[in-house]
Design a protein around this motif. Structure first.
Motif, PDB file in Angstrom:
ATOM      1  N   GLU A 125       0.922  -1.106  -0.022  1.00  0.00           N
ATOM      2  CA  GLU A 125       0.202  -0.043   0.121  1.00  0.00           C
ATOM      3  C   GLU A 125       0.857   1.147   0.043  1.00  0.00           C
ATOM      4  OE1 GLU A 125      -2.508  -0.261   3.303  1.00  0.00           O
ATOM      5  OE2 GLU A 125      -3.413  -2.063   2.764  1.00  0.00           O
ATOM      6  N   ASP A 126       0.466   2.311  -0.831  1.00  0.00           N
ATOM      7  CA  ASP A 126       1.037   3.564  -0.761  1.00  0.00           C
ATOM      8  C   ASP A 126       2.652   3.366  -1.163  1.00  0.00           C
ATOM      9  OD1 ASP A 126      -0.523   4.694   2.207  1.00  0.00           O
ATOM     10  OD2 ASP A 126      -0.775   5.256   0.218  1.00  0.00           O
ATOM     11  N   ILE A 127       2.612   2.600  -2.326  1.00  0.00           N
ATOM     12  CA  ILE A 127       3.961   2.090  -2.737  1.00  0.00           C
ATOM     13  C   ILE A 127       4.674   3.398  -3.242  1.00  0.00           C
ATOM     14  CG2 ILE A 127       3.410   1.832  -5.361  1.00  0.00           C
ATOM     15  CD1 ILE A 127       4.971  -0.864  -5.067  1.00  0.00           C
ATOM     16  N   GLU A 128       4.161   4.468  -3.629  1.00  0.00           N
ATOM     17  CA  GLU A 128       4.918   5.538  -4.145  1.00  0.00           C
ATOM     18  C   GLU A 128       5.884   6.168  -2.883  1.00  0.00           C
ATOM     19  OE1 GLU A 128       0.940   7.214  -2.393  1.00  0.00           O
ATOM     20  OE2 GLU A 128       1.644   5.475  -3.803  1.00  0.00           O
ATOM     21  N   LYS A 129       5.713   5.788  -1.624  1.00  0.00           N
ATOM     22  CA  LYS A 129       6.557   6.238  -0.666  1.00  0.00           C
ATOM     23  C   LYS A 129       7.947   5.471  -0.416  1.00  0.00           C
ATOM     24  CE  LYS A 129       2.474   7.308   2.342  1.00  0.00           C
ATOM     25  NZ  LYS A 129       2.020   7.074   3.513  1.00  0.00           N
ATOM     26  N   TYR A 130       7.937   4.742  -1.346  1.00  0.00           N
ATOM     27  CA  TYR A 130       9.136   3.757  -1.305  1.00  0.00           C
ATOM     28  C   TYR A 130      10.026   3.435  -2.372  1.00  0.00           C
ATOM     29  CZ  TYR A 130       6.312   2.216   2.909  1.00  0.00           C
ATOM     30  OH  TYR A 130       5.680   2.196   3.829  1.00  0.00           O
ATOM     31  N   MET A 131      11.213   3.560  -2.432  1.00  0.00           N
ATOM     32  CA  MET A 131      11.937   2.991  -3.639  1.00  0.00           C
ATOM     33  C   MET A 131      11.511   1.769  -4.344  1.00  0.00           C
ATOM     34  SD  MET A 131      15.861   4.368  -2.478  1.00  0.00           S
ATOM     35  CE  MET A 131      16.500   3.617  -3.973  1.00  0.00           C
ATOM     36  N   LEU A 132      11.184   0.987  -3.253  1.00  0.00           N
ATOM     37  CA  LEU A 132      10.644  -0.504  -3.997  1.00  0.00           C
ATOM     38  C   LEU A 132       9.473  -0.602  -4.857  1.00  0.00           C
ATOM     39  CD1 LEU A 132      11.364  -3.514  -3.586  1.00  0.00           C
ATOM     40  CD2 LEU A 132       9.761  -3.721  -1.739  1.00  0.00           C
ATOM     41  N   VAL A 133       9.420  -0.910  -5.961  1.00  0.00           N
ATOM     42  CA  VAL A 133       8.489  -0.963  -6.972  1.00  0.00           C
ATOM     43  C   VAL A 133       8.014  -1.989  -7.351  1.00  0.00           C
ATOM     44  CG1 VAL A 133       9.021   1.498  -7.597  1.00  0.00           C
ATOM     45  CG2 VAL A 133       9.893  -0.276  -8.977  1.00  0.00           C
ATOM     46  N   SER A 134       8.656  -2.933  -7.232  1.00  0.00           N
ATOM     47  CA  SER A 134       8.377  -4.526  -7.827  1.00  0.00           C
ATOM     48  C   SER A 134       9.283  -5.395  -7.138  1.00  0.00           C
ATOM     49  CB  SER A 134       8.425  -4.477  -9.241  1.00  0.00           C
ATOM     50  OG  SER A 134       9.628  -4.189  -9.809  1.00  0.00           O
ATOM     51  N   LYS A 135       9.231  -6.684  -7.450  1.00  0.00           N
ATOM     52  CA  LYS A 135       9.940  -7.525  -6.741  1.00  0.00           C
ATOM     53  C   LYS A 135      11.453  -7.337  -6.979  1.00  0.00           C
ATOM     54  CE  LYS A 135       6.790 -11.551  -5.907  1.00  0.00           C
ATOM     55  NZ  LYS A 135       6.557 -12.908  -6.358  1.00  0.00           N
ATOM     56  N   ASN A 136      12.211  -7.284  -6.004  1.00  0.00           N
ATOM     57  CA  ASN A 136      13.821  -7.076  -6.128  1.00  0.00           C
ATOM     58  C   ASN A 136      14.243  -5.840  -7.034  1.00  0.00           C
ATOM     59  OD1 ASN A 136      16.536  -8.006  -5.674  1.00  0.00           O
ATOM     60  ND2 ASN A 136      16.496  -9.337  -7.522  1.00  0.00           N
ATOM     61  N   THR A 137      13.227  -4.937  -6.964  1.00  0.00           N
ATOM     62  CA  THR A 137      13.674  -3.770  -7.928  1.00  0.00           C
ATOM     63  C   THR A 137      13.159  -2.515  -7.240  1.00  0.00           C
ATOM     64  OG1 THR A 137      12.846  -4.919  -9.881  1.00  0.00           O
ATOM     65  CG2 THR A 137      12.854  -2.745 -10.111  1.00  0.00           C
ATOM     66  N   TRP A 138      14.420  -1.731  -6.909  1.00  0.00           N
ATOM     67  CA  TRP A 138      14.125  -0.441  -6.107  1.00  0.00           C
ATOM     68  C   TRP A 138      14.493   0.638  -7.186  1.00  0.00           C
ATOM     69  CZ3 TRP A 138      15.738  -4.785  -3.928  1.00  0.00           C
ATOM     70  CH2 TRP A 138      15.219  -5.202  -2.871  1.00  0.00           C
ATOM     71  N   ILE A 139      13.871   1.709  -7.143  1.00  0.00           N
ATOM     72  CA  ILE A 139      13.882   2.850  -8.321  1.00  0.00           C
ATOM     73  C   ILE A 139      13.989   4.274  -7.633  1.00  0.00           C
ATOM     74  CG2 ILE A 139      12.515   4.288 -10.150  1.00  0.00           C
ATOM     75  CD1 ILE A 139      12.060   1.254 -11.288  1.00  0.00           C
ATOM     76  N   LEU A 140      15.004   4.986  -8.168  1.00  0.00           N
ATOM     77  CA  LEU A 140      14.784   6.567  -8.059  1.00  0.00           C
ATOM     78  C   LEU A 140      14.536   7.147  -9.244  1.00  0.00           C
ATOM     79  CD1 LEU A 140      17.587   7.471  -5.374  1.00  0.00           C
ATOM     80  CD2 LEU A 140      15.152   7.520  -4.998  1.00  0.00           C
ATOM     81  N   ALA A 141      13.527   7.926  -9.292  1.00  0.00           N
ATOM     82  CA  ALA A 141      13.031   8.707 -10.795  1.00  0.00           C
ATOM     83  C   ALA A 141      13.174   9.972 -10.523  1.00  0.00           C
ATOM     84  CB  ALA A 141      11.631   8.306 -10.873  1.00  0.00           C
ATOM     85  N   HIS A 142      13.462  10.740 -11.752  1.00  0.00           N
ATOM     86  CA  HIS A 142      13.496  12.128 -12.161  1.00  0.00           C
ATOM     87  C   HIS A 142      11.884  12.778 -11.810  1.00  0.00           C
ATOM     88  CE1 HIS A 142      14.110  15.996 -14.236  1.00  0.00           C
ATOM     89  NE2 HIS A 142      15.270  15.828 -13.765  1.00  0.00           N
ATOM     90  N   GLU A 143      11.897  13.983 -11.363  1.00  0.00           N
ATOM     91  CA  GLU A 143      10.608  14.523 -11.192  1.00  0.00           C
ATOM     92  C   GLU A 143       9.778  14.591 -12.584  1.00  0.00           C
ATOM     93  OE1 GLU A 143      10.699  18.368  -9.164  1.00  0.00           O
ATOM     94  OE2 GLU A 143      12.144  19.204 -10.974  1.00  0.00           O
ATOM     95  N   GLU A 144      10.640  14.710 -13.635  1.00  0.00           N
ATOM     96  CA  GLU A 144      10.067  15.073 -14.876  1.00  0.00           C
ATOM     97  C   GLU A 144       9.104  13.665 -15.133  1.00  0.00           C
ATOM     98  OE1 GLU A 144      12.160  14.797 -19.263  1.00  0.00           O
ATOM     99  OE2 GLU A 144      12.263  16.820 -18.346  1.00  0.00           O
ATOM    100  N   TYR A 145       9.889  12.361 -14.935  1.00  0.00           N
ATOM    101  CA  TYR A 145       9.192  11.191 -15.299  1.00  0.00           C
ATOM    102  C   TYR A 145       8.034  10.927 -14.283  1.00  0.00           C
ATOM    103  CZ  TYR A 145       8.861   6.375 -16.121  1.00  0.00           C
ATOM    104  OH  TYR A 145       8.572   4.905 -16.515  1.00  0.00           O
ATOM    105  N   THR A 146       8.030  11.220 -13.279  1.00  0.00           N
ATOM    106  CA  THR A 146       6.871  10.918 -12.043  1.00  0.00           C
ATOM    107  C   THR A 146       5.764  11.755 -12.726  1.00  0.00           C
ATOM    108  OG1 THR A 146       7.931  12.449 -10.463  1.00  0.00           O
ATOM    109  CG2 THR A 146       8.611  10.292 -10.286  1.00  0.00           C
ATOM    110  N   GLU A 147       5.674  12.728 -13.278  1.00  0.00           N
ATOM    111  CA  GLU A 147       4.510  13.332 -13.802  1.00  0.00           C
ATOM    112  C   GLU A 147       3.673  12.383 -14.676  1.00  0.00           C
ATOM    113  OE1 GLU A 147       5.736  16.742 -15.938  1.00  0.00           O
ATOM    114  OE2 GLU A 147       6.585  17.683 -14.321  1.00  0.00           O
ATOM    115  N   LEU A 148       4.394  11.515 -15.031  1.00  0.00           N
ATOM    116  CA  LEU A 148       3.600  10.393 -16.006  1.00  0.00           C
ATOM    117  C   LEU A 148       3.540   9.149 -14.986  1.00  0.00           C
ATOM    118  CD1 LEU A 148       5.450  10.703 -19.446  1.00  0.00           C
ATOM    119  CD2 LEU A 148       3.085  11.750 -18.595  1.00  0.00           C
ATOM    120  N   ASN A 149       4.352   8.846 -14.080  1.00  0.00           N
ATOM    121  CA  ASN A 149       4.521   7.586 -13.555  1.00  0.00           C
ATOM    122  C   ASN A 149       4.499   8.188 -11.938  1.00  0.00           C
ATOM    123  OD1 ASN A 149       4.902   5.483 -15.429  1.00  0.00           O
ATOM    124  ND2 ASN A 149       5.784   6.844 -15.925  1.00  0.00           N
TER     125      ASN A 149
END
Length: 223
Positions: free
Chosen positions: A178-202
């Motif tokens: 729940e509230d996965i956007e609060k964490y770097m973990l986005v899927s199994k065994n996968t951690w992500i840091l994004a650019h603010e430009e990209y998070t406008e779409l995701n």
């Protein structure tokens, strides 16, 4: 497009080759394995979307190849693995991800990948000035270390990019948080840091890349 042509258009990015000694801290070239069968399947049977990127972490046809069997036993030491593909039209950094296990990327087309060191993330932020760009030529496989942050590939031709991906089984599988956007973990065994430009779409990805969202241009009139 040749690497030299790409460098002339992209003077804002220093693009290195994977034979450069600097690449050794991020990964290594995989030798001694014949990826021909896997490459042929991805070339002939997997589409490149008109927009965006399609990533399939596990494909039965790829996991039935002889090279997959050899990688399972000899390269990954009988750890359960999976083979899939990632095709698309990406040309931007957008985000950096990492896994707690190494992965192999097989370049079906020439491509550029942005990479950095996991250790350079400070308080969930990463300075884009520290990122490096590397050219992976068509037909070459590279192992990416678990301590390496890496982007999606960037295309070098108008038709997009294709690559095969071999990773520990379950990587990038769906998770229920729940509230996965609060964490770097986005899927199994996968951690992500994004650019603010990209998070406008995701919007579910955590913003953490600080600086300009780098883009690889394949034509002068793109700028």
């Amino acid at each position: 497009m040749t690497l030299n042509q790409l460098r002339k258009i992209n003077k804002h990015i220093r693009i290195k080759g994977i034979t450069n000694l600097a690449f050794r801290k991020y990964g290594k070239i995989v030798t001694g394995y014949d990826f021909t069968e896997m490459i042929k399947y991805i070339e002939e049977k997997t589409p490149v979307p008109e927009e965006g990127v399609v990533c399939v972490p596990s494909a039965e046809a790829l996991e039935s190849t002889e090279v997959f069997k050899k990688l399972t036993s000899k390269y990954f030491g009988w750890m359960p693995i999976q083979a899939g593909y990632c095709n698309g039209m990406n040309s931007k950094l957008n985000y950096l991800g990492n896994h707690k296990s190494n992965k192999i990327i097989v370049a079906i087309t020439d491509m550029i990948i942005f990479i950095g060191k996991l250790q350079d993330i400070l308080e969930d932020q990463y300075d884009i000035k520290k990122v490096e760009a590397y050219f992976i030529p068509e037909g070459v496989a590279v192992e990416i270390f678990s301590t390496t942050l890496h982007s999606l590939p960037c295309k070098m031709e108008i038709g997009g990019f294709r690559c095969g991906v071999i990773s520990i089984k379950g990587t990038e599988g769906l998770i229920n948080i729940e509230d996965i956007e609060k964490y770097m973990l986005v899927s199994k065994n996968t951690w992500i840091l994004a650019h603010e430009e990209y998070t406008e779409l995701n919007s579910r990805f955590k913003v953490g890349l600080m600086g300009e969202n780098l883009q690889v241009y394949i034509a002068k009139n793109e700028k």
